[in-house]
Design an enzyme around this catalytic site. Sequence first.
Site, PDB file in Angstrom:
ATOM      1  N   TYR A 179     -22.273   7.263 100.053  1.00  0.00           N
ATOM      2  CA  TYR A 179     -23.899   7.402 100.092  1.00  0.00           C
ATOM      3  C   TYR A 179     -23.876   8.873  99.066  1.00  0.00           C
ATOM      4  O   TYR A 179     -23.810  10.124 100.120  1.00  0.00           O
ATOM      5  CB  TYR A 179     -24.869   6.849 101.071  1.00  0.00           C
ATOM      6  CG  TYR A 179     -26.254   7.414 101.008  1.00  0.00           C
ATOM      7  CD1 TYR A 179     -26.694   7.293  99.355  1.00  0.00           C
ATOM      8  CD2 TYR A 179     -27.380   6.899 101.644  1.00  0.00           C
ATOM      9  CE1 TYR A 179     -28.440   7.221  99.664  1.00  0.00           C
ATOM     10  CE2 TYR A 179     -27.958   6.890 102.072  1.00  0.00           C
ATOM     11  CZ  TYR A 179     -28.953   6.899 100.833  1.00  0.00           C
ATOM     12  OH  TYR A 179     -30.788   7.445 100.944  1.00  0.00           O
ATOM     13  N   LYS A 192     -23.870   4.113  96.385  1.00  0.00           N
ATOM     14  CA  LYS A 192     -25.216   4.515  95.689  1.00  0.00           C
ATOM     15  C   LYS A 192     -25.885   6.285  95.338  1.00  0.00           C
ATOM     16  O   LYS A 192     -25.142   7.047  96.522  1.00  0.00           O
ATOM     17  CB  LYS A 192     -26.304   3.836  97.165  1.00  0.00           C
ATOM     18  CG  LYS A 192     -27.583   3.869  97.008  1.00  0.00           C
ATOM     19  CD  LYS A 192     -28.776   3.758  98.240  1.00  0.00           C
ATOM     20  CE  LYS A 192     -30.044   4.438  97.681  1.00  0.00           C
ATOM     21  NZ  LYS A 192     -30.792   5.104  98.940  1.00  0.00           N
TER      22      LYS A 192
END
Lengths: 318, 318, 318, 318
Positions: free
Chosen positions: D145, D173
């Site tokens: 992330y 992400k």
Amino acid sequence: MTTASTTAADATRLRGVVPPILTPLTAEGELDVPSLERLIARQLEAGVDGLFALGSSGEVAFWDDAMREKILETVVGTVAGQVPVLAGVIDTETHRVIAHVREAEKHAIDGVVATAPFYAITGPEEVGTHFRAIGEAASVPVWAYDIPVCVHLKLAAEQLLELAADGAITGVKDSSGDDVSFRRLAAKNRAAGSPLTLLTGHEVVVDGAYLSGADGSVPGLGNVDPAGYVRMDRAARAGDWETVRTEQDRLAALMEIVFQPVGKVGPAAGVGAFKTALRELGVFSTNTMSLPMSPIEGDAVGRIRTILSEAGLLDAAR
Amino acid sequence: MTTASTTAADATRLRGVVPPILTPLTAEGELDVPSLERLIARQLEAGVDGLFALGSSGEVAFWDDAMREKILETVVGTVAGQVPVLAGVIDTETHRVIAHVREAEKHAIDGVVATAPFYAITGPEEVGTHFRAIGEAASVPVWAYDIPVCVHLKLAAEQLLELAADGAITGVKDSSGDDVSFRRLAAKNRAAGSPLTLLTGHEVVVDGAYLSGADGSVPGLGNVDPAGYVRMDRAARAGDWETVRTEQDRLAALMEIVFQPVGKVGPAAGVGAFKTALRELGVFSTNTMSLPMSPIEGDAVGRIRTILSEAGLLDAAR
Amino acid sequence: MTTASTTAADATRLRGVVPPILTPLTAEGELDVPSLERLIARQLEAGVDGLFALGSSGEVAFWDDAMREKILETVVGTVAGQVPVLAGVIDTETHRVIAHVREAEKHAIDGVVATAPFYAITGPEEVGTHFRAIGEAASVPVWAYDIPVCVHLKLAAEQLLELAADGAITGVKDSSGDDVSFRRLAAKNRAAGSPLTLLTGHEVVVDGAYLSGADGSVPGLGNVDPAGYVRMDRAARAGDWETVRTEQDRLAALMEIVFQPVGKVGPAAGVGAFKTALRELGVFSTNTMSLPMSPIEGDAVGRIRTILSEAGLLDAAR
Amino acid sequence: MTTASTTAADATRLRGVVPPILTPLTAEGELDVPSLERLIARQLEAGVDGLFALGSSGEVAFWDDAMREKILETVVGTVAGQVPVLAGVIDTETHRVIAHVREAEKHAIDGVVATAPFYAITGPEEVGTHFRAIGEAASVPVWAYDIPVCVHLKLAAEQLLELAADGAITGVKDSSGDDVSFRRLAAKNRAAGSPLTLLTGHEVVVDGAYLSGADGSVPGLGNVDPAGYVRMDRAARAGDWETVRTEQDRLAALMEIVFQPVGKVGPAAGVGAFKTALRELGVFSTNTMSLPMSPIEGDAVGRIRTILSEAGLLDAAR
């Protein structure tokens, strides 16, 4: 916050030198209790005025709850009331910080130390609500920890004094690196009747912080040379500024150990250098760092030894 | 750099208090020569050790070349050799800085003050080449101006000492707000035989900078209260630290004038407050700022007057 | 701003591809006019829609006024009205920017490009006053240049549209690296009747910018491969997004040349790579950079050649 | 990481739209299970391709371990295998992240999502060790992330691909706000045979991310309008870029709800606006935020309703 009963170890004793104690590890990465006991004994012998467990120098952000618990239990048990102990309750947001407060209060601690919220972006409204909620939840005094390099937010002097007036916080550990703001905070604190105890976290400019109005220091380097910080503090109390400056200059030279590692940043360099120094001084068994950090190796160790010698520490130890 | 002939006004005199003088304007935005003359007279009367023209406090970044020329001519003419004068040669990159050096040297100045390159991103290689090129081009001593809030780059102690060893620079004006780095710079400078003269630009922590090893200060607030900075400097030289601290605390309280404007940032707030104070003190005719800044108006003026009174300045003036 | 008389070269033609042309130098650091003429000829042949002289890619921050003048004269003379020419008037603050506008307007330019104030910290009030003053002073359209990496301030969509409504600016060159804000700006611009022409400066995501509503691009990499950017632009106008994407991917692969230098940052790496590529392509005589930057040497040159070959540029040239 | 057995819900299905689901609260601040069930039902109805629980939009940094557990249990139970579920394991450092992985794996999840270390400063060495340790500890795929606004560190494309090659991570992400870097990451990923699945977190520029090579999105705004993001995704797969752009423009207009609160920053503004919208749409019972944030009140609610109407959402709901 309900002010804790005034004992020999109450918050008003927390002036002077309050080193943020390191967390020594075995080669396998477990808490090295004998090394921690040696570290604490050496601190108490040097005459420190308190100890701060689970701070940034204690690698607090790296430990799961079980390890936090074990560290605090060992520190509080070893100190055994000889000096006050502050416990870091560092976590991202209010609910989590309060959960740490609940755990920390199971031990005989004299205060907790909390930062502003981090990870999620917040503003002044949230910062105020955060500290007020912690202050209400805690049965011991709460210290605000101002460390923008980790939290990415600077606590404003005005807000700190509001929080003090509301009884939410009792002191500030300033690791902001912003001496201009610290002077303002100290002046506003004095004008308000000194509701806050102010400690600086910057090892190499404690002398200037004393002139600005600091009540003491929380020096990471105090793990390596607590006696030096104690001497400086006593000289400052006596108004002997030439001794303050001389001692500070010596400690600033010692601080050069943190610049010796190559290719390391943050605690891998700074805390890593402190751990390496303490291993070389015979206090720690290893200089192991918490996952995901690796210990300092190679030529840097020799350079750290040289600096320790120049500061008059290594011969005394070996 | 060829070191200038050693006269009464040579670079070695540049210790102590060297205020970065403001640029007073008429209501129409022209240079207000009588106000500038009054400002300088008040500085000399207070016993300052030098003056720094065309610094950030002098709004240097706002002036075209003709205005820079006019300011420098007026300052040098008014000072008339009574104290050394440094001239800012602030500009984005090397060629442009050297062009300013050429212009500044037409006047009887005692040094030039240059920042690292800005606007275009550069690294250590370019910073070194930049200062070496300026040092070679200049016939007067070159001062490195470390002001990351404007330049967005911090000059490293190691590089500054290399530049000193090469004869490229003679001193540093530190406005970095990084007292930890300043201590390191001072220690490394001492260890190298003090090739650099170190002046701090931070008005409210000059006392701590003296302890760290500063040779003096370049305080913007010194425009408003030069006598206070001179008293602090003389006390520091005498080792009278209680007087240093008392005077610094008084000046820090006076510095609160810069926090009075609402909705203003940067020089519009800081230099704006200094100009407003000097108008209220009868030294300046207006508090006009350079385009695109507007002057401080409204309630903030009253708050500035109150602070001036509390610092003991306003009654003396009126 | 008085809108310039609508000619073939008016601001409304400034859509499509408007490369920020480089400034080729001789080995001695002088303007290399033949190389600049070859560069421009290659641009015009490729069908670019305009040229932007004295931008960041043109090393504008490095040149003194005489060099700026010479560059602009050469560009305008060589282009000879075949496409519009924008002139950068980059400088720290309003008075200085306006001085550059006065100089630039002596040439047949079609617009000027100004950033927000830099060096001195300013806020929205000063940014607005700054652009309004420039707009009033200029007789040609004014473009706002949003480049926070150099100026350390982001222009807000709301303020840009206010400035457009006031007639102060006619377009935006967005090098902010903030695609989220660019989308908002484009949407607000459309809602206001598209008073602003929006050009993106980010070479590798021009395709996404077209989807967001960009009118064109100002790609530094367009110095190396103008034809690629023109093909992408024409495909976008035709709604042929697969071609847009394919061309963009090819150009993004070419952009890898800027990551080949080791130990260089900013224009020393980026503009340095463009200049090196153009030398390898036979357009430039040298890859000399302005003082204080050094040219790219060693292995990086070979890697740049390989990338040029893979992009189908090198064989065509040699 | 041992790749989980390939079921209907394996990681390869995680393309398309994977909203980071919010955490609805009762007025007392407890998890509002019925509202969460309605939210999930609405997501599944809209055809989302997965759900991400305990992300930044889910206020993950605010919850203690018990609340994380309860949220994950409710989400996984409600989704009941209809789409894959990713679980955020966000915490400061490796040991703590792994503790969350252990807890999360007790539920039928299809992957975990971890950031780089935060609070303590770390460098590339620590980032690599961190993700490798998580990858080894996890029995489900690990997603990196990249969210510098919270973590204050940008994950480099080169390192992400090394981690993919080592089997440590399976996807990214990207909430970095850096479209230039995302393009590079996508290109390098393609060149390496697409070992990583790439999802963008930026609601208003998903169209450009698709052109760059994104496999899908994790849009916080997808909580409010999942159907819009699904339509955009299906159009992108079909190469119908005009529909992609039109839908993205509509969603970008809807995103203006996050700019309506006055005096709020971070999730108090963004997540607060999503919660307020969902309350106005009848999905949530309250717009309560986690301590220390307060909910959006006053005029901002009306402005949010207006935007919902203009986007065609409010009439449908009421």
